[in-house]
Design a protein around this motif. Structure first.
Motif, PDB file in Angstrom:
ATOM      1  N   GLU A   1      -1.269  13.164   6.776  1.00 48.78           N
ATOM      2  CA  GLU A   1      -0.127  12.874   7.640  1.00 48.78           C
ATOM      3  C   GLU A   1       1.201  13.121   6.929  1.00 48.78           C
ATOM      4  O   GLU A   1       2.239  13.283   7.578  1.00 48.78           O
ATOM      5  N   LYS A   2       1.154  13.146   5.601  1.00 50.73           N
ATOM      6  CA  LYS A   2       2.346  13.475   4.804  1.00 50.73           C
ATOM      7  C   LYS A   2       2.382  14.968   4.464  1.00 50.73           C
ATOM      8  O   LYS A   2       3.078  15.400   3.554  1.00 50.73           O
TER       9      LYS A   2
ATOM     10  N   LYS B   1      -9.309   6.756   4.464  1.00 48.82           N
ATOM     11  CA  LYS B   1      -7.957   6.285   4.787  1.00 48.82           C
ATOM     12  C   LYS B   1      -6.913   6.995   3.936  1.00 48.82           C
ATOM     13  O   LYS B   1      -5.890   7.476   4.450  1.00 48.82           O
ATOM     14  N   LEU B   2      -7.157   7.094   2.630  1.00 47.76           N
ATOM     15  CA  LEU B   2      -6.184   7.731   1.751  1.00 47.76           C
ATOM     16  C   LEU B   2      -6.038   9.206   2.098  1.00 47.76           C
ATOM     17  O   LEU B   2      -4.919   9.734   2.151  1.00 47.76           O
TER      18      LEU B   2
ATOM     19  N   LYS C   1      -6.519  10.634   4.994  1.00 50.42           N
ATOM     20  CA  LYS C   1      -5.801  10.729   6.267  1.00 50.42           C
ATOM     21  C   LYS C   1      -4.304  10.492   6.074  1.00 50.42           C
ATOM     22  O   LYS C   1      -3.469  11.224   6.629  1.00 50.42           O
ATOM     23  N   ASP C   2      -3.956   9.480   5.275  1.00 55.00           N
ATOM     24  CA  ASP C   2      -2.543   9.180   5.030  1.00 55.00           C
ATOM     25  C   ASP C   2      -1.841  10.334   4.315  1.00 55.00           C
ATOM     26  O   ASP C   2      -0.681  10.647   4.606  1.00 55.00           O
TER      27      ASP C   2
ATOM     28  N   TYR D   1       0.811  -1.214   0.000  1.00 54.67           N
ATOM     29  CA  TYR D   1       0.000   0.000   0.000  1.00 54.67           C
ATOM     30  C   TYR D   1       0.848   1.270   0.000  1.00 54.67           C
ATOM     31  O   TYR D   1       0.646   2.176  -0.823  1.00 54.67           O
ATOM     32  N   MET D   2       1.802   1.380   0.924  1.00 56.77           N
ATOM     33  CA  MET D   2       2.563   2.622   1.052  1.00 56.77           C
ATOM     34  C   MET D   2       3.455   2.885  -0.159  1.00 56.77           C
ATOM     35  O   MET D   2       3.743   4.037  -0.483  1.00 56.77           O
TER      36      MET D   2
ATOM     37  N   VAL E   1       1.189   4.591  -2.424  1.00 54.47           N
ATOM     38  CA  VAL E   1       0.971   5.965  -1.958  1.00 54.47           C
ATOM     39  C   VAL E   1       2.142   6.852  -2.386  1.00 54.47           C
ATOM     40  O   VAL E   1       1.954   8.005  -2.790  1.00 54.47           O
ATOM     41  N   ARG E   2       3.365   6.319  -2.310  1.00 55.28           N
ATOM     42  CA  ARG E   2       4.532   7.105  -2.732  1.00 55.28           C
ATOM     43  C   ARG E   2       4.477   7.442  -4.219  1.00 55.28           C
ATOM     44  O   ARG E   2       4.861   8.536  -4.634  1.00 55.28           O
TER      45      ARG E   2
END
Length: 460
Positions: free
Chosen positions: A277-278, A270-271, A273-274, A239-240, A243-244
């Motif tokens: 956080e970035k 979820k996306l 929020k992630d 997943y991460m 995201v990157r």
């Protein structure tokens, strides 16, 4: 004071039925005006400020002016609205008849009416709450027929007996040009829900065979707009890492407005929020969100601080966002039609824009727990989406409804091909000479046999 006192005496109700409306349409069919096309171009250029019609627009307009039932299936920003707006203006001056537009979404009506009034096109919305103003308007409409376009929702018609009476009066005077059902896909998807129930109550819509259209002119354009660049990013199970990849794209478009579509609300939250956080300024936007209006205003206002929203398909009709520079699908939709509709929100102002699909074949096979078995049509729709994503040909020509053969030259597949040169024939000719020396030349050559032969040759 009740509705009867405000409106005064109602006009004597006429039977507002499908049969009566069809007979009226048949009676009104006449030989087209000899200069009709010239007049249509004048309206297009002077009122709507376009120089040329888009593909299929003029054909659809001529069909409805000839009195035919017309089904217009264009992608987002393909010019569907012009296909009823322009004939409405033409018919007002030619036959003193009004076009009634039925739309399931009040926001969409308000946006469209505001845009038309900026173009000096007289329009009106039937709003049962504003009774005194509506009384004056509807009386003027019956007496003068000086409004080319009138908008209302199915629910509005269910609430007002007076509206039905007015339609009956206009019908008896042959002053209804046509009924337009906009965003009809919502009604057909929701036949048992609110929209479907309301539309069944409209006498102007034939109940049999869904809309029961007759002598239909079916006009379809499914080409991807030339200003859109389509690409596919293949997701893996980490997943991460995905995201990157997403963040890398966002960093390249920091100052631009865009949307990220997710299939489900939980994934949307979820996306978002992630990404927050970035240190990305964004919001999750979905149907039952209390702050929907606040978030949308923050997103649409210049300098609002939010350049993209993570959204479900709640960001749908009625939201006018012409300046989006990209639309990303974090999850692929289950049908290619839905993908065209959502991705087509990018670049509506005609400027270049990006449409990026994050794709995993596994994501197309997932079914929510307890969901019914897929129908044959649903399986076919998912297969269309899979074939589109996995294809290595031009995105303009490889989608399931493509009719054009010209390569776009800008999609990911076209750009990827431009990096390679097909050396099969050159390799074959070179190796044929070498192989003859060894006495092992194959009888036929293609890229596979050439590559295999080269490997054998150098392996010896």
């Amino acid at each position: 004071m009740d509705e009867e006192d405000i409106f005064g005496s109602h006009p004597e109700p006429n039977e507002f039925s499908v049969a009566n409306f069809d007979r009226t349409c048949d009676a009104s069919r006449a030989t087209p005006h000899p200069n009709r096309e010239e007049i249509l171009y004048q309206i297009l250029q002077k009122t709507f400020r376009f120089q040329e019609f888009r593909p299929k627009q003029l054909d659809a307009i001529n069909a409805t002016l000839d009195g035919r039932d017309v089904l217009v299936r264009f992608p987002t920003s393909g010019g569907k609205s012009l296909c009823f707006q322009l004939p409405a203006i033409y018919d007002l001056h030619n036959k003193h008849a009004t076009t009634f537009v039925i739309q399931p979404n009040v926001s969409l009506i308000q946006n469209q009416v505001a845009a038309l009034r900026k173009l000096q096109v007289a329009t009106e919305i039937f709003e049962p709450r504003n009774t005194r103003r509506q009384a004056d308007y509807w009386k003027a409409l019956v007496e003068n027929a000086n409004i080319p376009l009138c908008f209302f929702t199915p629910q509005m018609m269910r609430m007002s007996e007076y509206l039905r009476d007015v339609l009956g009066e206009l019908l008896s005077q042959n002053r209804i040009a046509r009924f337009v059902i906009d965003e009809v896909h919502l009604i057909l998807k929701d036949e048992k829900g609110e929209h479907g129930e309301a539309f069944r109550d409209l006498c102007s819509i034939r109940a049999s065979d869904r809309l029961g259209m007759q002598d239909v002119g079916d006009f379809v354009t499914t080409e991807i707009r030339a200003n859109l660049r389509y690409s596919v990013v293949f997701r893996d199970g980490i997943y991460m890492r995905n995201v990157r990849l997403l963040i890398k794209f966002l960093e390249e478009h920091k100052r631009e407005k865009g949307l990220i579509f997710c299939r489900r609300v939980n994934e949307c939250k979820k996306l978002a929020k992630d990404l927050q956080e970035k240190n990305w300024s964004t919001h999750a936007y979905y149907a039952r969100l209390k702050e929907r209006d606040t978030y949308l205003e923050e997103f649409t206002q210049p300098g609002g601080g939010v350049n993209f929203l993570v959204t479900t398909n709640a960001l749908g009709i009625g939201v006018n966002l012409p300046n989006l520079k990209y639309v990303i699908h974090w999850d692929p939709p289950y049908s290619f039609e839905e993908y065209l509709q959502q991705s087509g929100r990018a670049g509506r102002n005609g400027e270049a824009a990006e449409c990026v699909l994050f794709f995993s074949p596994h994501s197309m096979s997932r079914q929510p727990h307890g969901a019914p078995e897929l129908s044959d049509r649903e399986i076919q729709q998912r297969n269309h989406m899979i074939r589109y994503a996995m294809n290595r040909n031009c995105r303009q020509t490889c989608h399931p409804y493509a009719t054009q053969q010209t390569l776009c030259g800008v999609c990911d597949n076209c750009e990827r091909k431009s990096l390679f040169v097909d050396m099969t024939k050159s390799c074959a000719r070179t190796h044929m000479g070498s192989a003859r020396v060894r006495g092992s030349a194959p009888s036929t050559w293609n890229s596979s046999s050439c590559a295999l032969s080269w490997m054998k040759f150098f392996g010896k």
